[in-house]
Motif scaffolding. Sequence first.
Motif, PDB file in Angstrom:
ATOM      1  N   VAL A  91      -3.083   4.926  -2.264  1.00 63.03           N
ATOM      2  CA  VAL A  91      -4.145   5.624  -1.546  1.00 63.03           C
ATOM      3  C   VAL A  91      -3.689   7.062  -1.320  1.00 63.03           C
ATOM      4  O   VAL A  91      -2.542   7.310  -0.937  1.00 63.03           O
ATOM      5  N   SER A  92      -4.555   8.002  -1.592  1.00 62.22           N
ATOM      6  CA  SER A  92      -4.233   9.422  -1.390  1.00 62.22           C
ATOM      7  C   SER A  92      -4.466   9.805   0.063  1.00 62.22           C
ATOM      8  O   SER A  92      -5.427   9.341   0.700  1.00 62.22           O
ATOM      9  N   ALA A  93      -3.590  10.650   0.578  1.00 63.59           N
ATOM     10  CA  ALA A  93      -3.684  11.070   1.971  1.00 63.59           C
ATOM     11  C   ALA A  93      -3.146  12.480   2.090  1.00 63.59           C
ATOM     12  O   ALA A  93      -2.392  12.955   1.235  1.00 63.59           O
TER      13      ALA A  93
ATOM     14  N   GLU B 141      -1.211  -0.973  -4.367  1.00 66.35           N
ATOM     15  CA  GLU B 141      -2.383  -0.110  -4.300  1.00 66.35           C
ATOM     16  C   GLU B 141      -1.974   1.264  -3.777  1.00 66.35           C
ATOM     17  O   GLU B 141      -1.322   1.366  -2.736  1.00 66.35           O
TER      18      GLU B 141
ATOM     19  N   SER C 293      -0.177  10.682   8.306  1.00 65.74           N
ATOM     20  CA  SER C 293      -0.838   9.864   7.287  1.00 65.74           C
ATOM     21  C   SER C 293      -0.253   8.465   7.211  1.00 65.74           C
ATOM     22  O   SER C 293      -0.927   7.529   6.775  1.00 65.74           O
TER      23      SER C 293
ATOM     24  N   VAL D 111       1.127   5.132   0.336  1.00 63.21           N
ATOM     25  CA  VAL D 111       0.412   6.308   0.836  1.00 63.21           C
ATOM     26  C   VAL D 111       0.939   7.519   0.081  1.00 63.21           C
ATOM     27  O   VAL D 111       2.052   7.984   0.315  1.00 63.21           O
TER      28      VAL D 111
ATOM     29  N   PHE E 165      -5.790   2.180   6.859  1.00 63.05           N
ATOM     30  CA  PHE E 165      -6.530   2.084   5.606  1.00 63.05           C
ATOM     31  C   PHE E 165      -7.211   0.719   5.480  1.00 63.05           C
ATOM     32  O   PHE E 165      -6.676  -0.309   5.903  1.00 63.05           O
ATOM     33  N   ASP E 166      -8.398   0.723   4.871  1.00 61.12           N
ATOM     34  CA  ASP E 166      -9.117  -0.525   4.641  1.00 61.12           C
ATOM     35  C   ASP E 166      -8.346  -1.448   3.709  1.00 61.12           C
ATOM     36  O   ASP E 166      -8.599  -2.660   3.683  1.00 61.12           O
ATOM     37  N   ASN E 167      -7.423  -0.897   2.926  1.00 62.45           N
ATOM     38  CA  ASN E 167      -6.626  -1.734   2.024  1.00 62.45           C
ATOM     39  C   ASN E 167      -5.759  -2.732   2.783  1.00 62.45           C
ATOM     40  O   ASN E 167      -5.366  -3.755   2.227  1.00 62.45           O
TER      41      ASN E 167
ATOM     42  N   VAL F 226       0.858  -1.179   0.000  1.00 64.87           N
ATOM     43  CA  VAL F 226       0.000   0.000   0.000  1.00 64.87           C
ATOM     44  C   VAL F 226       0.897   1.233   0.000  1.00 64.87           C
ATOM     45  O   VAL F 226       1.698   1.420   0.924  1.00 64.87           O
TER      46      VAL F 226
END
Length: 331
Positions: free
Chosen positions: A194-196, A192, A202, A172, A207-209, A170
């Motif tokens: 994810v934007s933060a 994956e 952060s 970030v 994260f749910d990921n 993941v």
Amino acid sequence: MRKRGRAIYTNYLGKETVFRKDFVGWLKHVAKPLFGDSFVAPDPFPDDGPLEFEIQGVPTDQEPHDSARYDYNFTSLNLYSYDLWNNAFNPFTLPEFLINAAEPPSNVQIFNESRHALSRADTARQFHRYLGGNQPTEQFTIVITTFDRDEMLNSTLKSFHKIAYLNKIVVVWCNEKRSPPRNWPQIQVPIEFVSAPDSLNSRFIPFDNIKTEAVLSLDDDIVLSHEMVLFSFRVWRENRDQLVGLVHRSTKYSAGHPVYEPNGACQFSLILPTSAFLHKTYLEAYTYQMDPSVREHVDATMNCEDIAMNFLIAHLTKKPPIKTTLYRDFK
């Protein structure tokens, strides 16, 4: 006592649907055999099918699988238990993973010829069984925090190709002015983005990921060998409630003032969470349970998130962090 009794009645006994769910959860806890093998992790050494190995004894072709959730045993959660008990007493809103619920790694399997096992193991599979400590199987998620260093990020991502027990990576992405790149390298697990927000806090968002209990928190400029990662992961599995990492910091008092320094003697005070394993539950504690003033200070100074996480885990466990490398300094 009246308040606690009312909370128990409301959350466990007052509604038929809730009571049924509680009863099933209790059965799962005390009578797991009734539910077959649903709580048993898969065997890392299946009898059929070949295994490929990156290094001797470590399978690398495992399919990603999530950590098992143990929602039934809510009493084992000890993060701010007073607040949960008196103010937010609802077992169905607890974190998805509980630190002490998973089975610890197994002991070394004993064979008649075990005293000679490490010197004459015929195959990597046999060697791995002699070594022990991998039942049930478990995987970890790498969480990399980055801002605007695409080339360095690509290099770091490539370095984890074919590493064992990796569930996913993941990334970030903290650059709010542009989108994450699409040309990241292809490795054996999903990557994956994810934007933060552009904040050091952060890196600790749950994260749910993240579908595993084990989280390897990294900066985008940290380069680790597979052996260092796997050894640290093994140590973490035996110390699931502690921060286990590779880079240390020392603290001391000098002339009446506190000093924070990267180098020191044999002693160390902190492990940097920029290259450390920690339980996902601590991400929830940092983001949602810790006093907001700590995160505000981190945002104001753009620093100190490492100190905050070390203090948080020490506060909850009364245990120190663990270092897994021999290096006094780490580039």
